[in-house]
Scaffold this motif. Sequence first.
Motif, PDB file in Angstrom:
ATOM      1  N   UNK A  46       0.825  -1.203   0.000  1.00 41.22           N
ATOM      2  CA  UNK A  46       0.000   0.000   0.000  1.00 41.22           C
ATOM      3  C   UNK A  46       0.863   1.258   0.000  1.00 41.22           C
ATOM      4  N   UNK A  47       1.984   1.204   0.685  1.00 38.07           N
ATOM      5  CA  UNK A  47       2.877   2.364   0.699  1.00 38.07           C
ATOM      6  C   UNK A  47       3.430   2.637  -0.705  1.00 38.07           C
ATOM      7  N   UNK A  48       3.740   1.574  -1.424  1.00 37.40           N
ATOM      8  CA  UNK A  48       4.244   1.716  -2.778  1.00 37.40           C
ATOM      9  C   UNK A  48       3.161   2.296  -3.694  1.00 37.40           C
ATOM     10  N   UNK A  49       1.920   1.822  -3.528  1.00 39.35           N
ATOM     11  CA  UNK A  49       0.824   2.327  -4.358  1.00 39.35           C
ATOM     12  C   UNK A  49       0.492   3.784  -4.035  1.00 39.35           C
ATOM     13  N   UNK A  50       0.627   4.175  -2.773  1.00 36.51           N
ATOM     14  CA  UNK A  50       0.369   5.558  -2.395  1.00 36.51           C
ATOM     15  C   UNK A  50       1.445   6.502  -2.917  1.00 36.51           C
ATOM     16  N   UNK A  51       2.673   6.022  -2.929  1.00 38.88           N
ATOM     17  CA  UNK A  51       3.801   6.889  -3.271  1.00 38.88           C
ATOM     18  C   UNK A  51       4.027   7.028  -4.766  1.00 38.88           C
ATOM     19  N   UNK A  52       3.366   6.174  -5.570  1.00 43.26           N
ATOM     20  CA  UNK A  52       3.632   6.184  -7.001  1.00 43.26           C
ATOM     21  C   UNK A  52       2.331   6.178  -7.802  1.00 43.26           C
ATOM     22  N   UNK A  53       2.388   6.784  -8.977  1.00 47.86           N
ATOM     23  CA  UNK A  53       1.275   6.726  -9.923  1.00 47.86           C
ATOM     24  C   UNK A  53       1.630   5.709 -10.990  1.00 47.86           C
ATOM     25  N   UNK A  54       0.861   4.638 -11.058  1.00 50.84           N
ATOM     26  CA  UNK A  54       1.133   3.575 -12.013  1.00 50.84           C
ATOM     27  C   UNK A  54       0.214   3.722 -13.219  1.00 50.84           C
ATOM     28  N   UNK A  55       0.715   3.340 -14.352  1.00 50.04           N
ATOM     29  CA  UNK A  55      -0.008   3.570 -15.602  1.00 50.04           C
ATOM     30  C   UNK A  55      -1.263   2.713 -15.722  1.00 50.04           C
ATOM     31  N   UNK A  56      -1.197   1.463 -15.245  1.00 53.23           N
ATOM     32  CA  UNK A  56      -2.292   0.530 -15.485  1.00 53.23           C
ATOM     33  C   UNK A  56      -3.066   0.148 -14.224  1.00 53.23           C
ATOM     34  N   UNK A  57      -2.587   0.544 -13.049  1.00 51.88           N
ATOM     35  CA  UNK A  57      -3.263   0.183 -11.804  1.00 51.88           C
ATOM     36  C   UNK A  57      -4.059   1.364 -11.277  1.00 51.88           C
ATOM     37  N   UNK A  58      -5.297   1.089 -10.896  1.00 57.08           N
ATOM     38  CA  UNK A  58      -6.161   2.141 -10.376  1.00 57.08           C
ATOM     39  C   UNK A  58      -5.643   2.678  -9.037  1.00 57.08           C
ATOM     40  N   UNK A  59      -5.778   3.979  -8.792  1.00 58.42           N
ATOM     41  CA  UNK A  59      -5.454   4.515  -7.461  1.00 58.42           C
ATOM     42  C   UNK A  59      -6.345   3.849  -6.408  1.00 58.42           C
ATOM     43  N   UNK A  60      -5.770   3.550  -5.251  1.00 57.58           N
ATOM     44  CA  UNK A  60      -6.513   2.837  -4.221  1.00 57.58           C
ATOM     45  C   UNK A  60      -6.221   3.429  -2.846  1.00 57.58           C
ATOM     46  N   UNK A  61      -7.262   3.453  -2.013  1.00 60.50           N
ATOM     47  CA  UNK A  61      -7.116   3.864  -0.618  1.00 60.50           C
ATOM     48  C   UNK A  61      -7.560   2.706   0.260  1.00 60.50           C
ATOM     49  N   UNK A  62      -6.809   2.480   1.331  1.00 58.80           N
ATOM     50  CA  UNK A  62      -7.120   1.386   2.250  1.00 58.80           C
ATOM     51  C   UNK A  62      -7.609   1.957   3.573  1.00 58.80           C
ATOM     52  N   UNK A  63      -8.580   1.240   4.150  1.00 57.75           N
ATOM     53  CA  UNK A  63      -9.071   1.622   5.472  1.00 57.75           C
ATOM     54  C   UNK A  63      -9.379   0.362   6.262  1.00 57.75           C
ATOM     55  N   UNK A  64      -8.865   0.274   7.500  1.00 60.77           N
ATOM     56  CA  UNK A  64      -9.121  -0.861   8.370  1.00 60.77           C
ATOM     57  C   UNK A  64      -9.996  -0.452   9.538  1.00 60.77           C
TER      58      UNK A  64
END
Length: 246
Positions: free
Chosen positions: A28-46
């Motif tokens: 999740x830290x990697x997804x938050x810190x980077x904008x990927x071309x093919x992966x949708x932006x995602x937010x996690x909540x526990x």
Amino acid sequence: MKVTYERDLNRTWLVLEEEQVYQEDYQMKMLKANTLRYLLPVLWQGRDESSSFRYEITGKLSMRGYFERNKMTCQEIEAFVRQLAEAMNEARNFLLEPDRILISPDYIFWEKGQFWFCYYPLQTEPVWKEFHRLTEYFVREADYRDQEGVCLISELHRASMEENYSIWQTVENIQEAREEKRAESREEKEEPPPEEYRTGSWGEETTESAFFIREEPEELEEGGLLGRLRLRKKRKRWGEWDGLEL
């Protein structure tokens, strides 16, 4: 997994909720810190004993919704498998697990010719199994009037049933085969040039189309009369010929 959608005036989200605790890790830290071309932006909540993941899908259609409105074309299927392979490579480049990409028509989204994917850290099914199920969906939804598309879907489905198959290798093999087929098709569609007049070596105007007839495929064998005539005609202009040598 519970699936819901949230909307406001400007944006739409796909929400995937699991009755399972997810401890945020490097994914999740990697997804938050980077904008990927093919992966949708995602937010996690526990919360309590559950975890939810919110993917922004504003302006996008799910693959299922898109293909309910439009029959699958060969070009779209080819674009999809290429972009899936690129998405998996992109995930690897960011130290993410390709097996966490959801390969389902409900969680793949389309917008302006591009497919987008959900990266789901709690996914447990390996991607090769998910891909096989997706090819079965393709088989059901294919436009059987499109023979080229049907052949491509059949090849994908067949490859997904082989033991220890590789999605990357499958995509590469299909692309190579299709490039060869396109090259052969371009050669078969070559037509003689239209009639046009040029000035010959004697200063007279003559047509290049003289003696030029439409060849049948079997008449173009190497060394055949029409084949050699065609070859020689390509090498010299009509007015520059020394004579017809057979």
